[in-house]
Scaffold this motif. Structure first.
Motif, PDB file in Angstrom:
ATOM      1  N   SER A   1       0.822  -1.217   0.000  1.00 47.05           N
ATOM      2  CA  SER A   1       0.000   0.000   0.000  1.00 47.05           C
ATOM      3  C   SER A   1       0.853   1.263   0.000  1.00 47.05           C
ATOM      4  CB  SER A   1      -0.917   0.004   1.229  1.00 47.05           C
ATOM      5  OG  SER A   1      -0.132  -0.076   2.436  1.00 47.05           O
TER       6      SER A   1
ATOM      7  N   ASP B   1       1.335   3.868  -5.721  1.00 45.17           N
ATOM      8  CA  ASP B   1       0.268   4.855  -5.529  1.00 45.17           C
ATOM      9  C   ASP B   1      -1.039   4.338  -6.105  1.00 45.17           C
ATOM     10  OD1 ASP B   1       0.420   5.157  -8.280  1.00 45.17           O
ATOM     11  OD2 ASP B   1       1.608   7.009  -8.182  1.00 45.17           O
ATOM     12  N   GLY B   2      -2.027   5.201  -6.132  1.00 41.15           N
ATOM     13  CA  GLY B   2      -3.349   4.769  -6.584  1.00 41.15           C
ATOM     14  C   GLY B   2      -3.404   4.344  -8.037  1.00 41.15           C
TER      15      GLY B   2
END
Length: 689
Positions: A78, A82-83
C-alpha cells in the motif's frame, strides 16, 4: 563441509597465578561466543592454562560459514505503489538499497498484509577472514585490571606476549594479534626446553608440549600435584595441609610439577602452629605436613617447577629460604609474650577503627558492653563475655599480627592462654571472627558467640549510622558477610536472640557519633534481606522466603522456624488451595472499609451451613494454633490450619461474602479476617500462590 581442529595459543611471560583460571575461562568463553556469533559450527572446545600460555583447542570446526538466504522485507504494498499503480519513492529507494530492480522483488503475504520482499543469497565467509577479529575480541574482553606495555610498542596486555599461534589443522591462519604475527611455533618449558617448537598440526599441541616438559591442561597439572602431595605425605606417615586455593595458585605457578619434601628445625614448633603454617602457605606456597592428630610436623612439601637431577640441592635451597621466615615468627612470638594483652589496651587508642566512629579502643569498649548484654540474654557468663570483648582487638598490636595479619584472633587466643586468662576468654578471642567465609565453622561456646555477635552488630550499626551502607558491589567493611555471619551464628547455634534490642543497645553505645536517620531500621532491613540470599543458596524457593519476610520476624531462630514450617506446608496437598484462598481473602479484606482486627464473629448472624462450619472450625483451630505459635512450633500450626481446606473451599463455593445486608457482610468478613490472622501468625502464604 570441511572441518578441522583449531589451535589458538597466546604465549606470554609468567601470568599472575591468582588470575590464571579466570583469564583462561574468560578467553575460552570469548572464543566460543565469537565462533557461535559467526555461525561456525564445532563439536567441543578445550581450554589450556599454564604460567606462560593461554590456549584453546576447538574440535571439528567448520572452515567456512554456510551460505544462507537472508530475507529483506521492504515497504508494504500500500506504501510501495500509488493509486495508479506507479511505484513510490519509498519502493524505488528500497530496491536501490538492495541492489535490484523493483520488478525483481518478490511479495510477502501474511495475515497482517502484503510487503515487498527480496531474498538475498549471502555467501559464507571463510574462517581465515573471521578468526583475527574473534581472537582480538576475546582478548579485549579479558578481566585485566592493569594492562602493561613492553618495549617500544603501544600494545597493552596483562604480560608481554612472545608468540601467537593460530593453527587450523596443518595450516597457519595469518593475523597480527597484540602486535605479533601469528605462526605455528610455541615455546616449551623455560629450562627443560630450548628453542621454539614447530607444530605440524593443531592436534599435536598437548603431546608436543608434554615432550617439552609442559603440562598445558590446568586440571591435569592440579591432579598430578594433588596425587604427588598425597603420596609424599603417605611416605612421611603424615597428612598434608592442602587447601584448594593454595593448590590452584601453585598449579598456576608451575608447568612441570615435581613435589619434594623438606624439613626445618624442631625448635620452631614452640611457636603456635598457625603462625608457622601461615608463613609456609602464604609466604612460600609450601604445604605443611601434619601428624594424624593434626599436630604440625617439622617437615613440609613443596612443588618444584623442574625435574632436577639433584633434588637434594633443591630441597636444601628451600630449607634455607624458610629458615629466616620461621626465625622471624619465633622472634615475634617471644617478644610479644613479654607484654600481656591487657597492657596493650592503651595502645588501641592510637589506631582508628573509622574516622567518625573512633579508635579500636572505643570499639573494644563497645564490644565488651554489647557482648555482656548478649550474654545476659543467653544467660551465660557476662563477665567472661565482657572480658573477651575488651581484649578482642589487643592482638592487633602485637608484632606477630602486624607481620602476619591473617593470624589475628588466633594469636590473641594463644597469648591470652600465656597470660592466664580463662580458657573461655582465650577461645573467644579467636572465635570472634567466625564465620570467616561461607561454610566456615561457628563459635563453639556461647560466650564466644556473644563476642562475635557484638563485633558484627557494632560494625553494622556504626557503618550504617554514618551513612556508608554497601552500594552495588562495593562493601569495604564486609557488611554483607557480617550480616550472614550473624544469621548463621544465631540460627545454627539456636541462640534465641531478638535483633531489635541488640540494635537498640548498639546504637546507644555509640552516643552521638551516628548521624544517619533510622539506623536501627536500616540495619534490620539489611539483615532481613540477607536471609533471602542465604536461603536461596540452600535451594529454598524465593516465594517461601518472601512469605516469611512479609511478617518481619526479628529473631533469626524464629525466622528459620517459620521457613522450615512453610517448606513443610508446601509439600501438603492442601497447600495450593489454601494459598489461593489466602490470596483471595487478602484481596477481599483489602477492598473492604472495615477494620477486621476490631471485629468479632456474631454467631447469631450465621445463617448458612458453610459459614457456620467455617466460623466454628476457625474458632477451634485458633486454640491449637496459638498454643503451637507460642512454642515456635510453626509446622504444627500450619498443619492444623491445613485441615480447614475443605471447609474454606465449601465457604467460597456457597457463601456470598459481600452480602447486601451490612451486618451479615461484616460478620462474614470477620470470619475471613480471623482465618487470615491465624495464617499470618506464621507467614503470609498468599504470596505462594
Amino acid at each position: 563441509m570441511h572441518t578441522e581442529s583449531l589451535l589458538i595459543e597466546i604465549g606470554t611471560e609468567e601470568l599472575p597465578p591468582k588470575a590464571l583460571q579466570s583469564l583462561s575461562i574468560a578467553f575460552a568463553d570469548g572464543i566460543e561466543a565469537g565462533l557461535e556469533k559467526a555461525e561456525l559450527s564445532f563439536s567441543k572446545l578445550d581450554t589450556f592454562a599454564a604460567p606462560r600460555r593461554l590456549g584453546v583447542l576447538v574440535s571439528d570446526l567448520s572452515a567456512q560459514q554456510a551460505d544462507k538466504v537472508v530475507e529483506k522485507r521492504g515497504p508494504a504494498i500500500s506504501a510501495a505503489f500509488d493509486g495508479t499503480g506507479e511505484p513510490t519513492k519509498a519502493a524505488l529507494g528500497w530496491a536501490r538499497g538492495q541492489g535490484i530492480e523493483l520488478d525483481d522483488a518478490q511479495r510477502l503475504k501474511t495475515d497482517k498484509g502484503e510487503w515487498l520482499l527480496h531474498k538475498a543469497e549471502v555467501k559464507g565467509q571463510a574462517l581465515d577472514a573471521l578468526l583475527p577479529e574473534i581472537v582480538s575480541a576475546a582478548l579485549n574482553g579479558l578481566p585485566i585490571p592493569k594492562p602493561m606495555r613492553w618495549g617500544s610498542s603501544q600494545t597493552q596486555f596483562i604480560r608481554p606476549v612472545h608468540t601467537v599461534t593460530l593453527l587450523y589443522g596443518a595450516k597457519v591462519i595469518d593475523a597480527q594479534i597484540l602486535g605479533i604475527n601469528s605462526g605455528r611455533n610455541i615455546n616449551g618449558h623455560r629450562f627443560h626446553s630450548s628453542g621454539a617448537i614447530e607444530l605440524a598440526h593443531a592436534n599435536d599441541y598437548q603431546e608436543a608440549l608434554h615432550k617439552a616438559y609442559v603440562i598445558a591442561d590446568f586440571d591435569q597439572r592440579k591432579a598430578r600435584i594433588r596425587q604427588q602431595l598425597e603420596d609424599a605425605a603417605k611416605h612421611q606417615q603424615a597428612v598434608v595441609d592442602m587447601d584448594d586455593d593454595l593448590l590452584n595458585e601453585v598449579t598456576a605457578l608451575v608447568e612441570w610439577p615435581e613435589v619434594l619434601v623438606a624439613s626445618f628445625d624442631q625448635r620452631f614448633l614452640d611457636v603456635p602452629k598457625e603462625a608457622l603454617i601461615y608463613t609456609m602457605k602464604d609466604d612460600q606456597k609450601y604445604f605443611p605436613l601434619l601428624s594424624q592428630d593434626g599436630q604440625l610436623l617439622p617437615r613440609f612439601a613443596f612443588v618444584a617447577n623442574i625435574d632436577s637431577k639433584d633434588p637434594q640441592q633443591v630441597i636444601k635451597g628451600n630449607e634455607r629460604v624458610i629458615r629466616p621466615r620461621l626465625a622471624d615468627a619465633e622472634f615475634f612470638f617471644n617478644t610479644d609474650r613479654k607484654q600481656s594483652l591487657e597492657s596493650r589496651l592503651d595502645s588501641l587508642g592510637s589506631v582508628l577503627f573509622q574516622k567518625q566512629l573512633g579508635t579500636l579502643a572505643d570499639k573494644s569498649k563497645r564490644i565488651a558492653e554489647l557482648a555482656a548484654f548478649v550474654a545476659s540474654q543467653l544467660e551465660v557468663n557476662q563477665a567472661y563475655a565482657h572480658r573477651a570483648g575488651l581484649l578482642s582487638k589487643t592482638d592487633l598490636m602485637t608484632q606477630m599480627v602486624m607481620e602476619f595479619p591473617d593470624v589475628q584472633g588466633v594469636m590473641g587466643m594463644h597469648y591470652a592462654r600465656f597470660d592466664g586468662e580463662p580458657e573461655v576468654v582465650a577461645k573467644a578471642l579467636f572465635e570472634q571472627y567466625l564465620p570467616r567465609f561461607s561454610g566456615d565453622i561457628l563459635p563453639s561456646e556461647p560466650e564466644s558467640a556473644a563476642v562475635a555477635i557484638a563485633d558484627k552488630v557494632d560494625t553494622l550499626v556504626g557503618i550504617f549510622g554514618i551513612g556508608q551502607s554497601p552500594k552495588g558491589d562495593k562493601d569495604p567493611f564486609a557488611l554483607r558477610r557480617a550480616a550472614i555471619g550473624l544469621i548463621r551464628i544465631m540460627v545454627e547455634g539456636q541462640y534465641q536472640l531478638d535483633l531489635l534490642p541488640l540494635l537498640e543497645k548498639a546504637t546507644t553505645l555509640f552516643g552521638d557519633k551516628l548521624t544517619a536517620k533510622e539506623t536501627e531500621k536500616q540495619v534490620l532491613d539489611f539483615v532481613l534481606g540477607r536471609f533471602r540470599a542465604w536461603y536461596q543458596e540452600q535451594g529454598v524457593d524465593a516465594n517461601t522466603v518472601q512469605a516469611v519476610l512479609e511478617r518481619r520476624p526479628t529473631s533469626p531462630v524464629d525466622f528459620d522456624a517459620r521457613i522450615q514450617a512453610v517448606k513443610a506446608f508446601r509439600s501438603l496437598e492442601a497447600a495450593e488451595s489454601l494459598a489461593a484462598a489466602n490470596k483471595r481473602v487478602a484481596n477481599i479484606l483489602a477492598k473492604s472499609e472495615v477494620n477486621i482486627d476490631e471485629l468479632n464473629v456474631d454467631h447469631a448472624l450465621l445463617s448458612e451451613a458453610a459459614e457456620t462450619q467455617l466460623a466454628e472450625q476457625v474458632s477451634q483451630a485458633a486454640v491449637d494454633v496459638n498454643t503451637a505459635v507460642a512454642e515456635l512450633d510453626y509446622k504444627t500450626a500450619l498443619y492444623r490450619l491445613s485441615e480447614l481446606r475443605d471447609t474454606v473451599d465449601a465457604f467460597f463455593d456457597s457463601v456470598m461474602v459481600m452480602h447486601d445486608d451490612p451486618a451479615i457482610r461484616t460478620n462474614r468478613l470477620a470470619i475471613l479476617g480471623q482465618l487470615r490472622q491465624l495464617f499470618l501468625k506464621v507467614a503470609d502464604i498468599s504470596v505462594l500462590n
